[in-house]
Design a protein around this motif. Structure first.
Motif, PDB file in Angstrom:
ATOM      1  N   GLY A 152       0.848  -1.181   0.000  1.00 45.98           N
ATOM      2  CA  GLY A 152       0.000   0.000   0.000  1.00 45.98           C
ATOM      3  C   GLY A 152       0.886   1.234   0.000  1.00 45.98           C
ATOM      4  O   GLY A 152       1.976   1.226   0.584  1.00 45.98           O
ATOM      5  N   GLY A 153       0.453   2.294  -0.693  1.00 40.23           N
ATOM      6  CA  GLY A 153       1.186   3.562  -0.692  1.00 40.23           C
ATOM      7  C   GLY A 153       2.630   3.390  -1.125  1.00 40.23           C
ATOM      8  O   GLY A 153       2.932   2.785  -2.160  1.00 40.23           O
ATOM      9  N   SER A 154       3.559   3.890  -0.272  1.00 35.88           N
ATOM     10  CA  SER A 154       4.987   3.842  -0.614  1.00 35.88           C
ATOM     11  C   SER A 154       5.531   2.425  -0.635  1.00 35.88           C
ATOM     12  O   SER A 154       6.655   2.202  -1.102  1.00 35.88           O
ATOM     13  N   GLY A 155       4.763   1.474  -0.136  1.00 30.69           N
ATOM     14  CA  GLY A 155       5.184   0.075  -0.153  1.00 30.69           C
ATOM     15  C   GLY A 155       5.299  -0.489  -1.554  1.00 30.69           C
ATOM     16  O   GLY A 155       5.766  -1.616  -1.751  1.00 30.69           O
ATOM     17  N   ILE A 156       4.916   0.305  -2.542  1.00 34.47           N
ATOM     18  CA  ILE A 156       5.022  -0.156  -3.929  1.00 34.47           C
ATOM     19  C   ILE A 156       6.467  -0.419  -4.330  1.00 34.47           C
ATOM     20  O   ILE A 156       6.749  -1.308  -5.134  1.00 34.47           O
ATOM     21  N   THR A 157       7.427   0.331  -3.756  1.00 31.42           N
ATOM     22  CA  THR A 157       8.789   0.280  -4.298  1.00 31.42           C
ATOM     23  C   THR A 157       9.494  -1.053  -4.038  1.00 31.42           C
ATOM     24  O   THR A 157      10.030  -1.637  -4.983  1.00 31.42           O
ATOM     25  N   PRO A 158       9.528  -1.579  -2.799  1.00 36.20           N
ATOM     26  CA  PRO A 158      10.198  -2.875  -2.649  1.00 36.20           C
ATOM     27  C   PRO A 158       9.488  -3.987  -3.410  1.00 36.20           C
ATOM     28  O   PRO A 158      10.125  -4.920  -3.926  1.00 36.20           O
ATOM     29  N   MET A 159       8.154  -3.888  -3.512  1.00 37.73           N
ATOM     30  CA  MET A 159       7.415  -4.930  -4.226  1.00 37.73           C
ATOM     31  C   MET A 159       7.693  -4.872  -5.727  1.00 37.73           C
ATOM     32  O   MET A 159       7.749  -5.905  -6.400  1.00 37.73           O
ATOM     33  N   LEU A 160       7.870  -3.659  -6.245  1.00 37.79           N
ATOM     34  CA  LEU A 160       8.206  -3.520  -7.660  1.00 37.79           C
ATOM     35  C   LEU A 160       9.553  -4.181  -7.943  1.00 37.79           C
ATOM     36  O   LEU A 160       9.734  -4.845  -8.970  1.00 37.79           O
ATOM     37  N   SER A 161      10.487  -4.014  -7.011  1.00 37.03           N
ATOM     38  CA  SER A 161      11.803  -4.631  -7.191  1.00 37.03           C
ATOM     39  C   SER A 161      11.699  -6.158  -7.153  1.00 37.03           C
ATOM     40  O   SER A 161      12.283  -6.856  -7.993  1.00 37.03           O
ATOM     41  N   ILE A 162      10.941  -6.668  -6.199  1.00 38.10           N
ATOM     42  CA  ILE A 162      10.791  -8.128  -6.085  1.00 38.10           C
ATOM     43  C   ILE A 162      10.070  -8.692  -7.313  1.00 38.10           C
ATOM     44  O   ILE A 162      10.512  -9.671  -7.928  1.00 38.10           O
ATOM     45  N   ALA A 163       8.958  -8.054  -7.692  1.00 35.13           N
ATOM     46  CA  ALA A 163       8.181  -8.552  -8.840  1.00 35.13           C
ATOM     47  C   ALA A 163       9.001  -8.470 -10.128  1.00 35.13           C
ATOM     48  O   ALA A 163       8.981  -9.391 -10.952  1.00 35.13           O
ATOM     49  N   SER A 164       9.746  -7.365 -10.311  1.00 31.40           N
ATOM     50  CA  SER A 164      10.546  -7.200 -11.531  1.00 31.40           C
ATOM     51  C   SER A 164      11.647  -8.253 -11.596  1.00 31.40           C
ATOM     52  O   SER A 164      11.953  -8.793 -12.665  1.00 31.40           O
ATOM     53  N   THR A 165      12.245  -8.533 -10.436  1.00 33.12           N
ATOM     54  CA  THR A 165      13.311  -9.531 -10.401  1.00 33.12           C
ATOM     55  C   THR A 165      12.764 -10.905 -10.773  1.00 33.12           C
ATOM     56  O   THR A 165      13.329 -11.613 -11.613  1.00 33.12           O
ATOM     57  N   LEU A 166      11.641 -11.271 -10.163  1.00 30.96           N
ATOM     58  CA  LEU A 166      11.071 -12.592 -10.444  1.00 30.96           C
ATOM     59  C   LEU A 166      10.612 -12.705 -11.900  1.00 30.96           C
ATOM     60  O   LEU A 166      10.864 -13.708 -12.568  1.00 30.96           O
ATOM     61  N   ALA A 167       9.958 -11.650 -12.390  1.00 30.53           N
ATOM     62  CA  ALA A 167       9.498 -11.687 -13.787  1.00 30.53           C
ATOM     63  C   ALA A 167      10.687 -11.765 -14.733  1.00 30.53           C
ATOM     64  O   ALA A 167      10.669 -12.517 -15.712  1.00 30.53           O
ATOM     65  N   GLY A 168      11.733 -11.008 -14.448  1.00 31.60           N
ATOM     66  CA  GLY A 168      12.923 -11.011 -15.303  1.00 31.60           C
ATOM     67  C   GLY A 168      13.621 -12.359 -15.311  1.00 31.60           C
ATOM     68  O   GLY A 168      14.301 -12.714 -16.280  1.00 31.60           O
ATOM     69  N   GLU A 169      13.472 -13.111 -14.256  1.00 29.46           N
ATOM     70  CA  GLU A 169      14.096 -14.442 -14.184  1.00 29.46           C
ATOM     71  C   GLU A 169      13.200 -15.517 -14.794  1.00 29.46           C
ATOM     72  O   GLU A 169      13.538 -16.707 -14.735  1.00 29.46           O
ATOM     73  N   GLY A 170      12.041 -15.113 -15.322  1.00 30.49           N
ATOM     74  CA  GLY A 170      11.128 -16.094 -15.916  1.00 30.49           C
ATOM     75  C   GLY A 170      10.482 -16.983 -14.877  1.00 30.49           C
ATOM     76  O   GLY A 170      10.110 -18.121 -15.155  1.00 30.49           O
ATOM     77  N   HIS A 171      10.333 -16.430 -13.662  1.00 33.55           N
ATOM     78  CA  HIS A 171       9.811 -17.228 -12.554  1.00 33.55           C
ATOM     79  C   HIS A 171       8.316 -17.500 -12.700  1.00 33.55           C
ATOM     80  O   HIS A 171       7.798 -18.448 -12.107  1.00 33.55           O
ATOM     81  N   CYS A 172       7.619 -16.641 -13.479  1.00 34.63           N
ATOM     82  CA  CYS A 172       6.166 -16.790 -13.611  1.00 34.63           C
ATOM     83  C   CYS A 172       5.796 -16.615 -15.079  1.00 34.63           C
ATOM     84  O   CYS A 172       6.628 -16.218 -15.883  1.00 34.63           O
ATOM     85  N   GLY A 173       4.539 -16.865 -15.378  1.00 27.51           N
ATOM     86  CA  GLY A 173       4.094 -16.748 -16.762  1.00 27.51           C
ATOM     87  C   GLY A 173       4.019 -18.116 -17.402  1.00 27.51           C
ATOM     88  O   GLY A 173       4.241 -19.149 -16.758  1.00 27.51           O
ATOM     89  N   GLU A 174       3.732 -18.087 -18.700  1.00 25.30           N
ATOM     90  CA  GLU A 174       3.482 -19.339 -19.418  1.00 25.30           C
ATOM     91  C   GLU A 174       4.685 -20.288 -19.330  1.00 25.30           C
ATOM     92  O   GLU A 174       5.821 -19.890 -19.590  1.00 25.30           O
ATOM     93  N   GLY A 175       4.428 -21.507 -18.925  1.00 26.29           N
ATOM     94  CA  GLY A 175       5.481 -22.519 -18.884  1.00 26.29           C
ATOM     95  C   GLY A 175       6.348 -22.481 -17.647  1.00 26.29           C
ATOM     96  O   GLY A 175       7.165 -23.380 -17.438  1.00 26.29           O
ATOM     97  N   ALA A 176       6.196 -21.449 -16.811  1.00 32.49           N
ATOM     98  CA  ALA A 176       7.037 -21.345 -15.609  1.00 32.49           C
ATOM     99  C   ALA A 176       6.457 -22.221 -14.504  1.00 32.49           C
ATOM    100  O   ALA A 176       5.259 -22.512 -14.477  1.00 32.49           O
ATOM    101  N   THR A 177       7.323 -22.599 -13.577  1.00 34.52           N
ATOM    102  CA  THR A 177       6.847 -23.459 -12.492  1.00 34.52           C
ATOM    103  C   THR A 177       6.343 -22.639 -11.304  1.00 34.52           C
ATOM    104  O   THR A 177       5.633 -23.152 -10.446  1.00 34.52           O
ATOM    105  N   GLY A 178       6.737 -21.367 -11.239  1.00 31.85           N
ATOM    106  CA  GLY A 178       6.330 -20.533 -10.116  1.00 31.85           C
ATOM    107  C   GLY A 178       5.124 -19.662 -10.461  1.00 31.85           C
ATOM    108  O   GLY A 178       4.733 -19.545 -11.626  1.00 31.85           O
TER     109      GLY A 178
END
Ligand code: FES
Length: 376
Positions: A152-178
């Protein structure tokens, strides 16, 4: 000593580690180096103000200083009227960013010295003090399979970093196991920075919703729900969790946001499950000061004594005209630690009272219980 010499001295991360617990600029200053020569600070390379109360700043970090792990924060310092003020900001970047830059978002707070200063003054070329990274919660090196992010609010920034890292590693999405899901709460969707990046994350397989907590004003054309909310609205409920992450019972849950959001998550998950939530804080969760606490605080180094009716030792010292060293003001960085020579203090986070003479206390989260002598 010349600036290049100093630069060599401080160019390695290990040097920074060896200088702990004091921020490096403390030592640089003690060597008589002026702030403009300080090689350990960060340089602002770009500034954006994408919404009405957020300054987005991209910094060049000094050589040898790594961006903190996803979820953790950098300590940023500014000098205002000759006084150093420090706060912590989480870079929003993926861990894969390798250009030596880090992007932070600073939300304006009424009366906030640092946020107001950066809102009005931040510009390319500006130099900022840099302290040690802090973070109670970071993305572990062994990535959890299923991840639910709640912010919530300013809490967006650490979550953006975590989500971007996981997405960039192919951790989620089609064919991913996570699987990765993210609920972010804001008063209005249009007040949220980084909406483009959030849409990119959605395309990369992150199940993300930006949820407005106030109903849109039908007469305001800008108040219509953003597609990223996909009809979710109001404060967090179990229904929201089930909507984005029906599998959340076994997920690793990260939380960064205000206490009201934490309470909502606790209600939705139940106390036992909530105990496993990894929470990053931006503000101190100090409990109330019991009636009868407070006393005369003697600051033994400065010789100043003042009555403290139950605020923190830091606030009491500032009200008495002192400027104790501090950083986060929420019990994380330990910058404010001072020796309690005598007397009793209460840790406002836990409520515990400690009386042992000669102990170190974090003055930003401690209040006097009776008369206290503190080495300030
Ligand atoms: S200022 Fe960070 S712990 Fe007190």
């Amino acid at each position: 000593m010349t600036a290049p010499t100093i630069s060599r001295l401080f160019s390695r991360g290990i040097t920074r580690t060896l200088l702990t617990p004091h921020p490096v600029e403390h030592y640089v200053r003690s060597l008589g180096v002026s702030w403009s020569d300080d090689p350990t600070g960060a340089t602002v390379v770009a500034v954006d103000r994408p919404v009405s109360d957020v300054t987005v700043i991209t910094l060049r970090l000094p050589a040898g200083v790594d961006r903190p792990a996803p979820g953790a924060a950098l300590e940023i310092g500014v000098v205002v009227d000759g006084v150093v003020h420090r706060r912590h900001y989480s870079p929003v970047d993926s861990a894969a960013r390798s250009d030596g830059l880090a992007t932070i978002a600073v939300r304006r707070h009424p009366g906030g010295v640092v946020s107001e200063h950066l809102w009005s003054e931040a510009a390319p070329g500006m130099r900022l003090l840099l302290g040690n990274p802090v973070g109670e919660v970071t993305l572990p090196d062994t990535r959890p399979t299923d991840v639910l992010l709640v912010s919530g609010g300013s809490g967006i920034t650490p979550m953006l970093s975590i989500a971007s890292t996981l997405a960039g590693e192919g951790h989620c999405g089609e064919g991913a196991t996570g699987r990765v899901a993210w609920l972010h709460y804001a008063r209005r969707v249009e007040d949220v920075p980084f909406r483009d990046r959030i849409r990119e994350l959605s395309r990369a397989g992150v199940e993300v919703r930006v949820v407005p907590t106030v109903a849109p004003d039908p007469s305001d054309p800008s108040g219509h729900p953003d597609p990223s909310s996909r009809d979710l609205g109001g404060h967090l409920t179990g229904g929201h969790l089930d909507e984005v992450a029906p599998w959340h019972a076994d997920a690793t849950v990260f939380l960064c946001g205000p206490d009201g959001l934490a309470d909502g998550l606790s209600d939705a998950l139940g106390a036992d499950r909530y105990a496993d939530v990894l929470r990053e804080r931006f503000t101190a969760s100090n409990g109330p000061v019991p009636e009868g606490d407070g006393g005369t605080v003697t600051h033994v180094r400065s010789g100043v004594s003042a009555h403290n009716s139950g605020t923190t030792l830091l606030e009491g010292a500032e009200a008495a005209g002192l400027s104790p060293k501090h950083g986060c003001r929420m019990g994380i960085c330990h910058t404010c630690t001072a020796v309690r020579v005598s007397g009793a203090t209460r840790d406002l986070r836990s409520g515990e009272v400690d009386t042992e003479p000669g102990c170190l206390v974090q003055i930003c989260v401690s209040a006097p219980v009776g008369d206290v002598e503190i080495e300030l």
